[in-house]
Design a protein around this motif. Sequence first.
Motif, PDB file in Angstrom:
ATOM      1  N   SER A  65     -61.729   7.546  43.293  1.00  0.00           N
ATOM      2  CA  SER A  65     -62.466   7.554  41.952  1.00  0.00           C
ATOM      3  C   SER A  65     -62.975   6.012  41.798  1.00  0.00           C
ATOM      4  O   SER A  65     -63.954   5.985  41.357  1.00  0.00           O
ATOM      5  CB  SER A  65     -61.541   8.343  40.965  1.00  0.00           C
ATOM      6  OG  SER A  65     -61.695   9.853  41.256  1.00  0.00           O
ATOM      7  N   HIS A 124     -69.785  12.789  41.752  1.00  0.00           N
ATOM      8  CA  HIS A 124     -68.546  13.610  41.186  1.00  0.00           C
ATOM      9  C   HIS A 124     -68.463  14.007  39.828  1.00  0.00           C
ATOM     10  O   HIS A 124     -67.583  14.592  39.013  1.00  0.00           O
ATOM     11  CB  HIS A 124     -67.086  12.687  41.498  1.00  0.00           C
ATOM     12  CG  HIS A 124     -66.005  13.560  41.709  1.00  0.00           C
ATOM     13  ND1 HIS A 124     -64.747  13.241  40.981  1.00  0.00           N
ATOM     14  CD2 HIS A 124     -65.514  14.577  42.514  1.00  0.00           C
ATOM     15  CE1 HIS A 124     -63.809  14.044  41.289  1.00  0.00           C
ATOM     16  NE2 HIS A 124     -64.407  14.968  42.304  1.00  0.00           N
ATOM     17  N   THR A 142     -62.948  11.729  36.636  1.00  0.00           N
ATOM     18  CA  THR A 142     -62.068  10.863  37.540  1.00  0.00           C
ATOM     19  C   THR A 142     -60.675  11.169  37.908  1.00  0.00           C
ATOM     20  O   THR A 142     -59.880  11.946  36.986  1.00  0.00           O
ATOM     21  CB  THR A 142     -61.803   9.383  36.890  1.00  0.00           C
ATOM     22  OG1 THR A 142     -60.992   8.447  37.661  1.00  0.00           O
ATOM     23  CG2 THR A 142     -61.154   9.773  35.324  1.00  0.00           C
ATOM     24  N   GLU A 165     -68.355   8.452  39.126  1.00  0.00           N
ATOM     25  CA  GLU A 165     -67.566   9.471  38.191  1.00  0.00           C
ATOM     26  C   GLU A 165     -68.494   9.031  36.706  1.00  0.00           C
ATOM     27  O   GLU A 165     -68.951   7.922  36.376  1.00  0.00           O
ATOM     28  CB  GLU A 165     -66.176   8.840  38.005  1.00  0.00           C
ATOM     29  CG  GLU A 165     -65.593   8.667  39.534  1.00  0.00           C
ATOM     30  CD  GLU A 165     -64.767  10.083  39.723  1.00  0.00           C
ATOM     31  OE1 GLU A 165     -65.333  11.052  39.222  1.00  0.00           O
ATOM     32  OE2 GLU A 165     -64.337  10.136  40.969  1.00  0.00           O
TER      33      GLU A 165
END
Length: 486
Positions: free
Chosen positions: A416, A155, A410, A422
């Motif tokens: 998350s 991510h 995040t 992250e």
Amino acid sequence: MLTTLRRAGRRALSTKAAVSDFSQALARRQPTFPVPANNIRILAEPREFYTSILDIIGRAQRRIFLSSLYIGSSETELLQALQNALERKPGLEVTIQLDLNRSTRPGKSSARLLLPLLQAYPGRVHVNLFRSPHLNGIMAKLVPPRFNEGWGTWHAKIYGADDDIIIGGANLSKVYFTNRRDRYIHLQQNSRLADYCLDFLKTVSTFSFRLLPSNDAQPSSQYSYPQEDYLVDWPDSQTHPHQIHTKVESAFKTFQASHLSATPSESNDVHLHPLIQGGQFNVREEEETLHSLFDYLKTDETRPLLDLTSGYFNLYKPYQKLVLDAKNINTRIVAASPLANGFYGSRGISNRIPEGYTILERRFMKEVRRRGSSVELNEWEQEGWTYHAKGLWLTPNGSQDPVLTLFGSTNLNARSADIDTELSFMMVVPPGKEAEEKDSDANMVLRRRLAEEVASIRAHAREWRGEERTVRPLTPFMLALVKDKL
């Protein structure tokens, strides 16, 4: 682990003093990068974000490094910019880190989009694909491609060229360049920070698949596999890709330790502290840091203002506790309204996701009322736009400009914290000059830009209306199936 950051004693502090002490303590256990405030740009709009990315790619001399969940299938202009840079500078290298599940969906995927670059510039373009090991066993075979990212994604969003970096929450896709509100911070001419970001991506590549053209590539291990017209290559024959937990934990912790400063800077520069959150790998730097921040603010007698936002508001339970227990902090939260949720109107079961967030918001507000906490929830809505901004800002006594912000990938939610991987940054801005020279003081100008960023988000925030909305009967069941990790 948290106790290493917490204060030994208790004394009444102002917000600025508490944040200064917090930042000094954080620098003793996290990498810290001093950055002149003049070299930090707060980008305001999706188009500015996009043109800034094209600009740094267009000026690149040595290296380009990009990290995103995925690259949109229609981003031919971005790919052309990368090709032009490679043609212009024969020594330039491109490193790209994406999420495997999101980037290898059947059809016109990110992987297929990048194949021509890999074929045209062998040895100069490197594409790595992280796959969350959370999805394994029989479920890895049964879950359809459209839903497999629900078990965790890569991510982190990092967009860099040479010594310039843009950090934010936006992916490399058309909607994020046009009408999806997010945050983006451009950090200019900082070789140490750029080295850190590229080294971070190189570390991740050691436990990621490699994307290779299938015509002449040889598999590196028994875990590599062909897909369509490319090879998804696993480089580590000794480690099963579903069993990388120990390897990832060790790699991240060693990497962060290697970037610690022997003597934390005491300059008047802005301090950036990068935070890795990989909950499934026992790496929880964001979580530890937020606990520490609230601990330092406990004796702040000036009632600071905390602004918090997330496009997917499902505040992680330990963060909820921090916010609800902080009786001396006024908290304002902005979440996406259902109409501004990226899943609104989608096909299939995913069209219930906005309703799922309504249920989660109701639970949160019920607890706010029960405790009588100083928390205000608003919802963001702008016609024709969706909302994806995330992070927080801390402002002394609510009447000045922010002295601290958390930004990056995040969403501050359970996903998350626990299953996505992250990278975010805690930015601490020295107070600067509060008097007549404030317009010429770089730190004060940056703080004002942060205040304007909050104000521009709140300009489209309205009273939360979750209690009035209809939720279909099967939505709570869907929420229970994913264990509230929307």
